[in-house]
Design a protein around this motif. Sequence first.
Motif, PDB file in Angstrom:
ATOM      1  N   ALA A 498      58.514  52.763  33.844  1.00 39.81           N
ATOM      2  CA  ALA A 498      58.431  51.351  33.488  1.00 39.81           C
ATOM      3  C   ALA A 498      57.456  51.048  32.366  1.00 39.81           C
ATOM      4  CB  ALA A 498      58.050  50.526  34.722  1.00 39.81           C
ATOM      5  N   LEU A 499      56.516  51.940  32.065  1.00 39.26           N
ATOM      6  CA  LEU A 499      55.458  51.614  31.118  1.00 39.26           C
ATOM      7  C   LEU A 499      55.460  52.580  29.941  1.00 39.26           C
ATOM      8  CD1 LEU A 499      52.641  50.876  33.710  1.00 39.26           C
ATOM      9  CD2 LEU A 499      53.691  49.201  32.176  1.00 39.26           C
ATOM     10  N   ARG A 532      53.937  47.809  41.221  1.00 32.91           N
ATOM     11  CA  ARG A 532      52.701  48.337  41.792  1.00 32.91           C
ATOM     12  C   ARG A 532      51.509  47.967  40.906  1.00 32.91           C
ATOM     13  NH1 ARG A 532      52.615  49.436  46.667  1.00 32.91           N
ATOM     14  NH2 ARG A 532      50.957  50.970  46.346  1.00 32.91           N
ATOM     15  N   PRO A 533      50.330  47.678  41.500  1.00 36.31           N
ATOM     16  CA  PRO A 533      49.137  47.329  40.706  1.00 36.31           C
ATOM     17  C   PRO A 533      48.446  48.584  40.159  1.00 36.31           C
ATOM     18  CG  PRO A 533      48.598  47.223  43.030  1.00 36.31           C
ATOM     19  CD  PRO A 533      50.078  47.556  42.953  1.00 36.31           C
ATOM     20  N   TYR A 534      49.113  49.260  39.233  1.00 36.16           N
ATOM     21  CA  TYR A 534      48.580  50.504  38.690  1.00 36.16           C
ATOM     22  C   TYR A 534      47.278  50.264  37.934  1.00 36.16           C
ATOM     23  CZ  TYR A 534      53.259  52.377  39.608  1.00 36.16           C
ATOM     24  OH  TYR A 534      54.424  52.769  40.204  1.00 36.16           O
ATOM     25  N   LYS A 535      46.469  51.313  37.880  1.00 34.17           N
ATOM     26  CA  LYS A 535      45.236  51.284  37.096  1.00 34.17           C
ATOM     27  C   LYS A 535      45.305  52.310  35.970  1.00 34.17           C
ATOM     28  CE  LYS A 535      41.743  49.514  40.308  1.00 34.17           C
ATOM     29  NZ  LYS A 535      40.404  49.771  40.905  1.00 34.17           N
ATOM     30  N   VAL A 536      44.638  51.970  34.876  1.00 35.63           N
ATOM     31  CA  VAL A 536      44.499  52.883  33.748  1.00 35.63           C
ATOM     32  C   VAL A 536      43.195  53.651  33.910  1.00 35.63           C
ATOM     33  CG1 VAL A 536      44.260  53.051  31.240  1.00 35.63           C
ATOM     34  CG2 VAL A 536      45.752  51.303  32.243  1.00 35.63           C
ATOM     35  N   ARG A 560      44.667  41.032  33.351  1.00 35.67           N
ATOM     36  CA  ARG A 560      46.095  41.058  33.009  1.00 35.67           C
ATOM     37  C   ARG A 560      46.734  42.285  33.649  1.00 35.67           C
ATOM     38  NH1 ARG A 560      47.660  39.593  26.967  1.00 35.67           N
ATOM     39  NH2 ARG A 560      49.589  39.177  28.121  1.00 35.67           N
ATOM     40  N   PRO A 561      46.969  42.256  34.950  1.00 37.49           N
ATOM     41  CA  PRO A 561      47.525  43.426  35.638  1.00 37.49           C
ATOM     42  C   PRO A 561      48.937  43.747  35.157  1.00 37.49           C
ATOM     43  CG  PRO A 561      47.545  41.508  37.071  1.00 37.49           C
ATOM     44  CD  PRO A 561      46.777  41.113  35.853  1.00 37.49           C
ATOM     45  N   PHE A 562      49.314  44.997  35.338  1.00 37.50           N
ATOM     46  CA  PHE A 562      50.658  45.422  34.935  1.00 37.50           C
ATOM     47  C   PHE A 562      51.741  44.595  35.623  1.00 37.50           C
ATOM     48  CE2 PHE A 562      48.640  49.670  33.925  1.00 37.50           C
ATOM     49  CZ  PHE A 562      48.909  49.620  32.566  1.00 37.50           C
ATOM     50  N   THR A 563      51.476  44.159  36.843  1.00 38.73           N
ATOM     51  CA  THR A 563      52.482  43.392  37.583  1.00 38.73           C
ATOM     52  C   THR A 563      52.782  42.045  36.936  1.00 38.73           C
ATOM     53  OG1 THR A 563      50.692  42.596  39.010  1.00 38.73           O
ATOM     54  CG2 THR A 563      51.979  44.473  39.802  1.00 38.73           C
ATOM     55  N   ALA A 564      51.898  41.587  36.020  1.00 36.91           N
ATOM     56  CA  ALA A 564      52.117  40.310  35.336  1.00 36.91           C
ATOM     57  C   ALA A 564      52.739  40.497  33.955  1.00 36.91           C
ATOM     58  CB  ALA A 564      50.796  39.555  35.207  1.00 36.91           C
ATOM     59  N   PHE A 565      53.004  41.745  33.552  1.00 37.95           N
ATOM     60  CA  PHE A 565      53.587  41.995  32.231  1.00 37.95           C
ATOM     61  C   PHE A 565      55.022  41.467  32.174  1.00 37.95           C
ATOM     62  CE2 PHE A 565      51.077  45.738  30.206  1.00 37.95           C
ATOM     63  CZ  PHE A 565      49.883  45.091  30.491  1.00 37.95           C
ATOM     64  N   TYR A 595      47.447  55.552  37.328  1.00 39.52           N
ATOM     65  CA  TYR A 595      47.609  56.001  38.709  1.00 39.52           C
ATOM     66  C   TYR A 595      47.739  54.802  39.639  1.00 39.52           C
ATOM     67  CZ  TYR A 595      42.649  54.861  39.484  1.00 39.52           C
ATOM     68  OH  TYR A 595      41.445  54.211  39.595  1.00 39.52           O
ATOM     69  N   ASP A 596      48.242  55.094  40.829  1.00 42.19           N
ATOM     70  CA  ASP A 596      48.373  54.086  41.879  1.00 42.19           C
ATOM     71  C   ASP A 596      47.109  54.144  42.739  1.00 42.19           C
ATOM     72  OD1 ASP A 596      48.973  52.520  44.086  1.00 42.19           O
ATOM     73  OD2 ASP A 596      51.043  53.217  44.236  1.00 42.19           O
ATOM     74  N   PRO A 597      46.283  53.089  42.756  1.00 41.43           N
ATOM     75  CA  PRO A 597      45.031  53.157  43.515  1.00 41.43           C
ATOM     76  C   PRO A 597      45.240  53.292  45.018  1.00 41.43           C
ATOM     77  CG  PRO A 597      45.419  50.926  42.707  1.00 41.43           C
ATOM     78  CD  PRO A 597      46.435  51.797  42.060  1.00 41.43           C
ATOM     79  N   ALA A 598      46.414  52.916  45.519  1.00 41.76           N
ATOM     80  CA  ALA A 598      46.666  53.016  46.955  1.00 41.76           C
ATOM     81  C   ALA A 598      46.872  54.457  47.390  1.00 41.76           C
ATOM     82  CB  ALA A 598      47.878  52.172  47.337  1.00 41.76           C
ATOM     83  N   THR A 599      47.429  55.284  46.510  1.00 45.30           N
ATOM     84  CA  THR A 599      47.741  56.667  46.875  1.00 45.30           C
ATOM     85  C   THR A 599      46.973  57.687  46.050  1.00 45.30           C
ATOM     86  OG1 THR A 599      49.584  56.785  45.307  1.00 45.30           O
ATOM     87  CG2 THR A 599      50.068  55.950  47.524  1.00 45.30           C
TER      88      THR A 599
END
Length: 759
Positions: A498-499, A532-536, A560-565, A595-599
């Motif tokens: 997606a990114l 997903r609220p991914y982090k850079v 500006r989280p990825f989920t709002a793009f 990465y996904d902060p949840a996992t």
Amino acid sequence: MSGPRLLVVGVLAAAFGLRVYGLGVQSLWSDEGASAAMTWRTPAEILAASAGDIHPPLYYLLLRLWTEGSGRTEFGLRFLSVLAGVLTVALTARLGGRLFGTPGRLIGALLLAVSPLGVYYSQEARMYALLGMFGALGMNGLWELTASGWGRRAAAAYVVGMAGTLYTQYFGVLLLAAANLWFGLSLLGRLRKPGAARLALGWVGLQCLVGAAALPWYLAVLPQLGRWATGVPARPLAETARDLAAQAVAGPAWTALGPWVGLAGLGLAVLGVGAFRLNPWAAGFAAVYGAVDLVMPLLDLYRPFYQPKFLLLGLPGLSLWVTAGLAPAFGVGLKPGRWLAALGAGALGGVISLELAGVGAYFVNPAYWRDDYRGLVRVISALGRPADGIILDAPGQQEIFSYYYGGPLPVYPLPRARPPDPAATAQELADLLGRHERLWVVFWGDREADPQGIVEGTLNGSGYRAWDRWFGAVRLVLYLSPRPASELTPADIQFGDALRLTGFAVGDRPEYAPGDIIPVRLRWVAERPVERPYKVFAHLVDDQEFIWGQRDSEPAGGSRPFTAFEPGRPVTDTLGIPVLPGTPPGVYRVQLGIYDPATGRRLPVTDPAGDRVVLGSLRVGVGPVLDIAAYEMGARIGRELGGLTVAGYDLRPQGASQPGSTFRPKDFLHLTVFWQRPGVPTMLSAAGFRVELVDRAGNVVAAAEARPGGPDYPPGLWRPGEIIRTQHRFFLDLPPGEYRVRLSAGAEAEPLAAFKIEG
């Protein structure tokens, strides 16, 4: 002096010892800073300031007088609360003796002496220990008035205690209401006896004296109290009641002992019920006194305000209520059998053990300490540059911050108004970003002062957010101001499905120093909605993949989280990579990933394949010699080895956010060692340095060479006092058990830390 009196004196000595232990170790926090600031004002200024505050003036007036002799150190400011806490124990002992005889005197004093809640607030430069003391004085007077007949001493104790309570904390009205309830109950039992009318008239007279002392002040501040924003979130009644029960038994550190502590507190509350049959008036008095705390969760339903500090008002009553339940086992009201005596002694020992466990957890675990403004200021002082500025969000931190900070950097309290003016605040922030190279921002109380997040949102959108660190509940963030715009290097790198990264720019000069910030600009495009609220993550790494600086965040500092793009619309993100203090000179690479902060799972990267991409390389040179406060160490030791000083170390499982000494099989152990050149030149070890893992038998089970400074910057080139770090990684393919990390230099060896591999 008789044996029981000696025991009470011993309990008072223990109460003093617990309350004075480590009194100046912790930093003052924001509210204590407000107390310290009050001591510089005249009495008239204190009265005027209190009239616009949410606290009455008595504590501040007494503290100002106290500091004339004690000084304004952390120890001196807090010692007044120590004395108030010990006097509360003494007054509780006296009242316990009146209610339940000699056993009641000793048990009541002992329970309060080791109370974690009592110890905690007796170590704080605030009014809550004094609140408990005045309340206990007033309730001593009340019992004498209703049980032993009218007397001037008892009347004076009641009036002084109640008036002092009302002038120490506004919630003192709850104790005044409880006192009137108790007198009303006692009067009902005497209605048919001679002198009842005289007692009632005398009681009204005492209330008039208390009212005459307090009412003028309360009428003046009533409008202010009506506008008081408590800042306490609403929560279910059951949750508040559980916290109250657990706090009463184990104090602020109750979570370290487990959720069952709340059940233990509720069990102790039931313990006193049986005392009603044996001694209804004494047990009833303790119940009314302790009920001052028990009604707080109910009042919290009307207007959320409950905080554990308010429990100091009725804490002596809760101790006496438990005493009422235990006293029969020690011969109060009946002759106990062997089993009842043993059961009572066991119950008392269990309660004391729980309380001491809570006190111990508070003393040794920094997670339960107060906000560390002292440490925060030391970090700013160590890493601050002449062109930096400091923002306080919220402005209410000015008093505590100025208590510790006397440096040259300008301090800006923002927002300037409450409620804040968005346009004016944003404009001032833009001016500050243009005026300063970097901005340190201290966030505390910002939800109330800046509910829209104007300060943080504006800085996230304009600056390079590089550094976040918590000091208790206070957050320190470092921003690099905007850099001159440069062309982005075109890119076409896919992350997941997606990114896509379509451009980037790394750095604005070829070389950086430890403590500097490397600016990174990124241009992202979402090809489809991101769920997903991914982090850079952006890492500064060496050839061995050790990290020497990193920044993990959602785009724009989380603003500006990825989920709002919006799919297809480019978004520019800025972040800063802080170069860790103590990084040795050399060439490093900048790596980027998502990465996904949840996992913890990273998104795959295409072209080149992997889970991260290298954006470029740069050089780190020699920086200034920094104060030791600039280095975030798990432990400081300061021991000599091979001509260098081992200043400290950090041990943790690889990837963990906090130091730790417990590992699982197949974990990676990550060790950072901080080496310092002594001020006086010494002969360096010719044999070099090694890091060794040693089992319980002393056998070396793993080892690695340590080369402080690396090949480009050996210790002989270091300046006196300079600290350089080395990093080490061990794969724990070892059997479960206890091990130790040690450093060696030839025949010398220095143990660092023990760790455990669980089975």
